[in-house]
Motif scaffolding. Structure first.
Motif, PDB file in Angstrom:
ATOM      1  N   TYR A   1       0.838  -1.210   0.000  1.00 46.75           N
ATOM      2  CA  TYR A   1       0.000   0.000   0.000  1.00 46.75           C
ATOM      3  C   TYR A   1       0.869   1.255   0.000  1.00 46.75           C
ATOM      4  O   TYR A   1       0.592   2.216  -0.727  1.00 46.75           O
ATOM      5  N   LEU A   2       1.930   1.260   0.789  1.00 42.85           N
ATOM      6  CA  LEU A   2       2.797   2.434   0.900  1.00 42.85           C
ATOM      7  C   LEU A   2       3.545   2.729  -0.389  1.00 42.85           C
ATOM      8  O   LEU A   2       3.695   3.888  -0.791  1.00 42.85           O
ATOM      9  N   TYR A   3       4.023   1.679  -1.045  1.00 41.97           N
ATOM     10  CA  TYR A   3       4.887   1.869  -2.215  1.00 41.97           C
ATOM     11  C   TYR A   3       4.185   1.529  -3.535  1.00 41.97           C
ATOM     12  O   TYR A   3       4.826   1.525  -4.589  1.00 41.97           O
ATOM     13  N   ASP A   4       2.884   1.213  -3.450  1.00 43.71           N
ATOM     14  CA  ASP A   4       2.086   0.924  -4.640  1.00 43.71           C
ATOM     15  C   ASP A   4       2.720  -0.172  -5.498  1.00 43.71           C
ATOM     16  O   ASP A   4       2.956  -0.010  -6.697  1.00 43.71           O
ATOM     17  N   ILE A   5       3.016  -1.304  -4.863  1.00 44.66           N
ATOM     18  CA  ILE A   5       3.584  -2.464  -5.554  1.00 44.66           C
ATOM     19  C   ILE A   5       2.704  -3.678  -5.295  1.00 44.66           C
ATOM     20  O   ILE A   5       1.784  -3.635  -4.481  1.00 44.66           O
ATOM     21  N   SER A   6       2.988  -4.768  -5.978  1.00 49.04           N
ATOM     22  CA  SER A   6       2.171  -5.978  -5.879  1.00 49.04           C
ATOM     23  C   SER A   6       2.151  -6.517  -4.446  1.00 49.04           C
ATOM     24  O   SER A   6       3.196  -6.697  -3.820  1.00 49.04           O
ATOM     25  N   SER A   7       0.948  -6.766  -3.950  1.00 44.68           N
ATOM     26  CA  SER A   7       0.812  -7.265  -2.576  1.00 44.68           C
ATOM     27  C   SER A   7       1.353  -8.684  -2.432  1.00 44.68           C
ATOM     28  O   SER A   7       2.032  -9.005  -1.452  1.00 44.68           O
ATOM     29  N   GLY A   8       1.069  -9.541  -3.427  1.00 46.98           N
ATOM     30  CA  GLY A   8       1.537 -10.924  -3.351  1.00 46.98           C
ATOM     31  C   GLY A   8       3.053 -11.009  -3.295  1.00 46.98           C
ATOM     32  O   GLY A   8       3.624 -11.721  -2.460  1.00 46.98           O
ATOM     33  N   ALA A   9       3.710 -10.263  -4.173  1.00 48.12           N
ATOM     34  CA  ALA A   9       5.173 -10.269  -4.196  1.00 48.12           C
ATOM     35  C   ALA A   9       5.744  -9.679  -2.913  1.00 48.12           C
ATOM     36  O   ALA A   9       6.752 -10.173  -2.384  1.00 48.12           O
ATOM     37  N   SER A  10       5.108  -8.634  -2.381  1.00 47.07           N
ATOM     38  CA  SER A  10       5.581  -8.009  -1.139  1.00 47.07           C
ATOM     39  C   SER A  10       5.523  -8.995   0.018  1.00 47.07           C
ATOM     40  O   SER A  10       6.456  -9.069   0.838  1.00 47.07           O
ATOM     41  N   ILE A  11       4.446  -9.744   0.099  1.00 46.94           N
ATOM     42  CA  ILE A  11       4.275 -10.726   1.175  1.00 46.94           C
ATOM     43  C   ILE A  11       5.373 -11.787   1.114  1.00 46.94           C
ATOM     44  O   ILE A  11       5.981 -12.142   2.131  1.00 46.94           O
ATOM     45  N   ILE A  12       5.642 -12.281  -0.066  1.00 42.29           N
ATOM     46  CA  ILE A  12       6.649 -13.330  -0.218  1.00 42.29           C
ATOM     47  C   ILE A  12       8.051 -12.803   0.056  1.00 42.29           C
ATOM     48  O   ILE A  12       8.876 -13.491   0.674  1.00 42.29           O
ATOM     49  N   ILE A  13       8.333 -11.575  -0.368  1.00 41.90           N
ATOM     50  CA  ILE A  13       9.649 -10.979  -0.107  1.00 41.90           C
ATOM     51  C   ILE A  13       9.883 -10.852   1.406  1.00 41.90           C
ATOM     52  O   ILE A  13      10.971 -11.164   1.916  1.00 41.90           O
ATOM     53  N   VAL A  14       8.865 -10.394   2.129  1.00 45.88           N
ATOM     54  CA  VAL A  14       8.978 -10.308   3.594  1.00 45.88           C
ATOM     55  C   VAL A  14       9.253 -11.699   4.184  1.00 45.88           C
ATOM     56  O   VAL A  14      10.098 -11.850   5.079  1.00 45.88           O
ATOM     57  N   GLY A  15       8.564 -12.699   3.661  1.00 42.86           N
ATOM     58  CA  GLY A  15       8.761 -14.070   4.145  1.00 42.86           C
ATOM     59  C   GLY A  15      10.167 -14.580   3.897  1.00 42.86           C
ATOM     60  O   GLY A  15      10.794 -15.183   4.777  1.00 42.86           O
ATOM     61  N   VAL A  16      10.673 -14.350   2.705  1.00 43.02           N
ATOM     62  CA  VAL A  16      12.018 -14.831   2.354  1.00 43.02           C
ATOM     63  C   VAL A  16      13.081 -14.130   3.195  1.00 43.02           C
ATOM     64  O   VAL A  16      14.020 -14.768   3.692  1.00 43.02           O
ATOM     65  N   ILE A  17      12.944 -12.816   3.373  1.00 41.70           N
ATOM     66  CA  ILE A  17      13.908 -12.066   4.193  1.00 41.70           C
ATOM     67  C   ILE A  17      13.903 -12.582   5.631  1.00 41.70           C
ATOM     68  O   ILE A  17      14.957 -12.778   6.252  1.00 41.70           O
ATOM     69  N   THR A  18      12.701 -12.831   6.151  1.00 40.20           N
ATOM     70  CA  THR A  18      12.593 -13.364   7.515  1.00 40.20           C
ATOM     71  C   THR A  18      13.235 -14.738   7.618  1.00 40.20           C
ATOM     72  O   THR A  18      13.943 -15.037   8.589  1.00 40.20           O
ATOM     73  N   LEU A  19      13.011 -15.575   6.620  1.00 44.67           N
ATOM     74  CA  LEU A  19      13.610 -16.915   6.610  1.00 44.67           C
ATOM     75  C   LEU A  19      15.134 -16.832   6.620  1.00 44.67           C
ATOM     76  O   LEU A  19      15.805 -17.548   7.376  1.00 44.67           O
ATOM     77  N   LEU A  20      15.694 -15.944   5.807  1.00 42.48           N
ATOM     78  CA  LEU A  20      17.147 -15.786   5.746  1.00 42.48           C
ATOM     79  C   LEU A  20      17.698 -15.279   7.080  1.00 42.48           C
ATOM     80  O   LEU A  20      18.742 -15.763   7.550  1.00 42.48           O
ATOM     81  N   LEU A  21      17.000 -14.330   7.689  1.00 45.00           N
ATOM     82  CA  LEU A  21      17.449 -13.795   8.975  1.00 45.00           C
ATOM     83  C   LEU A  21      17.418 -14.874  10.060  1.00 45.00           C
ATOM     84  O   LEU A  21      18.347 -14.980  10.877  1.00 45.00           O
ATOM     85  N   VAL A  22      16.362 -15.659  10.087  1.00 46.37           N
ATOM     86  CA  VAL A  22      16.242 -16.726  11.087  1.00 46.37           C
ATOM     87  C   VAL A  22      17.347 -17.751  10.905  1.00 46.37           C
ATOM     88  O   VAL A  22      17.962 -18.222  11.882  1.00 46.37           O
ATOM     89  N   LYS A  23      17.635 -18.105   9.649  1.00 47.61           N
ATOM     90  CA  LYS A  23      18.700 -19.078   9.385  1.00 47.61           C
ATOM     91  C   LYS A  23      20.070 -18.530   9.804  1.00 47.61           C
ATOM     92  O   LYS A  23      20.881 -19.236  10.400  1.00 47.61           O
ATOM     93  N   LEU A  24      20.326 -17.260   9.483  1.00 45.20           N
ATOM     94  CA  LEU A  24      21.600 -16.660   9.847  1.00 45.20           C
ATOM     95  C   LEU A  24      21.762 -16.563  11.370  1.00 45.20           C
ATOM     96  O   LEU A  24      22.825 -16.895  11.914  1.00 45.20           O
ATOM     97  N   LEU A  25      20.708 -16.122  12.045  1.00 45.43           N
ATOM     98  CA  LEU A  25      20.774 -16.031  13.496  1.00 45.43           C
ATOM     99  C   LEU A  25      20.865 -17.408  14.135  1.00 45.43           C
ATOM    100  O   LEU A  25      21.536 -17.583  15.167  1.00 45.43           O
ATOM    101  N   GLY A  26      20.206 -18.388  13.511  1.00 49.67           N
ATOM    102  CA  GLY A  26      20.265 -19.750  14.020  1.00 49.67           C
ATOM    103  C   GLY A  26      21.662 -20.327  13.962  1.00 49.67           C
ATOM    104  O   GLY A  26      22.124 -21.028  14.868  1.00 49.67           O
ATOM    105  N   LYS A  27      22.396 -20.025  12.891  1.00 53.42           N
ATOM    106  CA  LYS A  27      23.763 -20.512  12.756  1.00 53.42           C
ATOM    107  C   LYS A  27      24.694 -19.871  13.779  1.00 53.42           C
ATOM    108  O   LYS A  27      25.617 -20.492  14.297  1.00 53.42           O
ATOM    109  N   LYS A  28      24.430 -18.575  14.081  1.00 55.85           N
ATOM    110  CA  LYS A  28      25.265 -17.891  15.062  1.00 55.85           C
ATOM    111  C   LYS A  28      24.957 -18.326  16.489  1.00 55.85           C
ATOM    112  O   LYS A  28      25.839 -18.304  17.346  1.00 55.85           O
TER     113      LYS A  28
END
Length: 265
Positions: free
Chosen positions: A238-265
């Protein structure tokens, strides 16, 4: 920012996002545990045939997608139970057939004016009040089914041979899991679209595996993460006027990467 919540379309989008997230968390966990991600993907893309059928017959699109997705799930279950070594070929055929049927039916429909891109890539802010009611019905069926048959589903998910020896109908509950997956796919169509639906069903579960020690916990944690992805992606779109579906998945992927990185540390 908060003033946007006074609009009906945003209220519908948030409610729909929460409902879809609950379904995605519950069924996504079953998809991962049963290792049927590819089957769920086949059902998702086959559902496009139901969209084409609904457009051609003038029916509600989500209803047409539901009927077609359930039919596909039953066919896939029946075939794969007998020919497990040909699963990849069978799913590929069903995938292509569903898409082809949908495309042809839409092509021969005179004067259609449906925004089909929203069903391929999602448009959560386009969710109507009727869609919310429909999602509520689908969610209720999914939750009631899991609640009633949790022990049986748990048994066949982790050891189908032992479950069969205990008298549990593996065929019935395997088919039920695929039907529930089909309903979850339909529920997620308006949120992330058919193209990205498998990502919404699997990414929260991949993250939940870091924290959950049993299936029920995985379902709850997955639903919470899916809700976070959906609501965050909704506001970003809504803020950046971009596709909602793609935005949701991007947030999910970033969160997954962060969790994996923090998990390894």
């Amino acid at each position: 920012m908060l003033e946007v919540l006074q609009y009906d379309f945003m209220q519908n989008a948030i409610i729909a996002g929460i409902l879809v997230s609950i379904a995605a968390g519950i069924i996504g966990s079953l998809i991962i545990v049963n290792r049927i991600t590819f089957l769920a993907g086949g059902i998702a893309h086959s559902a496009y045939g139901g969209i084409g059928l609904a457009v051609y017959l003038g029916l509600p699109i989500l209803f047409g997608a539901t009927v077609f997705a359930i039919l596909t799930a039953v066919i896939i279950a029946a075939i794969t139970l007998r020919n497990r070594h040909r699963v990849d070929s069978i799913i590929g055929i069903m995938w292509a057939l569903g898409m082809a049927i949908g495309i042809i039916l839409i092509d021969i429909t005179p004067g259609y004016n449906v925004d089909l891109m929203s069903y391929l890539f999602g448009s959560i802010i386009a969710v109507s009040q009727e869609d919310v009611y429909y999602l509520l019905i689908l969610n209720s069926f999914i939750i009631v089914s899991i609640s009633l048959f949790y022990k049986q589903i748990l048994a066949i998910s982790y050891d189908s041979e032992f479950a069969s020896l205990r008298g549990i109908s593996v065929k019935f509950f395997y088919t039920l899991i695929l039907i529930l997956a089909a309903l979850s796919v339909v529920a997620a169509i308006k949120v992330v679209g058919l193209i990205l639906v498998i990502a919404l069903l699997t990414i929260p579960t991949f993250i939940a595996e870091f924290f959950a020690k049993k299936l029920s916990s995985m379902m709850i944690i997955s639903s919470l993460f899916a809700t976070f992805f959906t609501i965050s992606g909704l506001f970003i779109s809504y803020l950046y006027d971009i596709s909602s579906g793609a935005s949701i998945i991007i947030v999910g992927v970033i969160t997954l990467l962060l969790v994996k990185l923090l998990g390894k540390k």
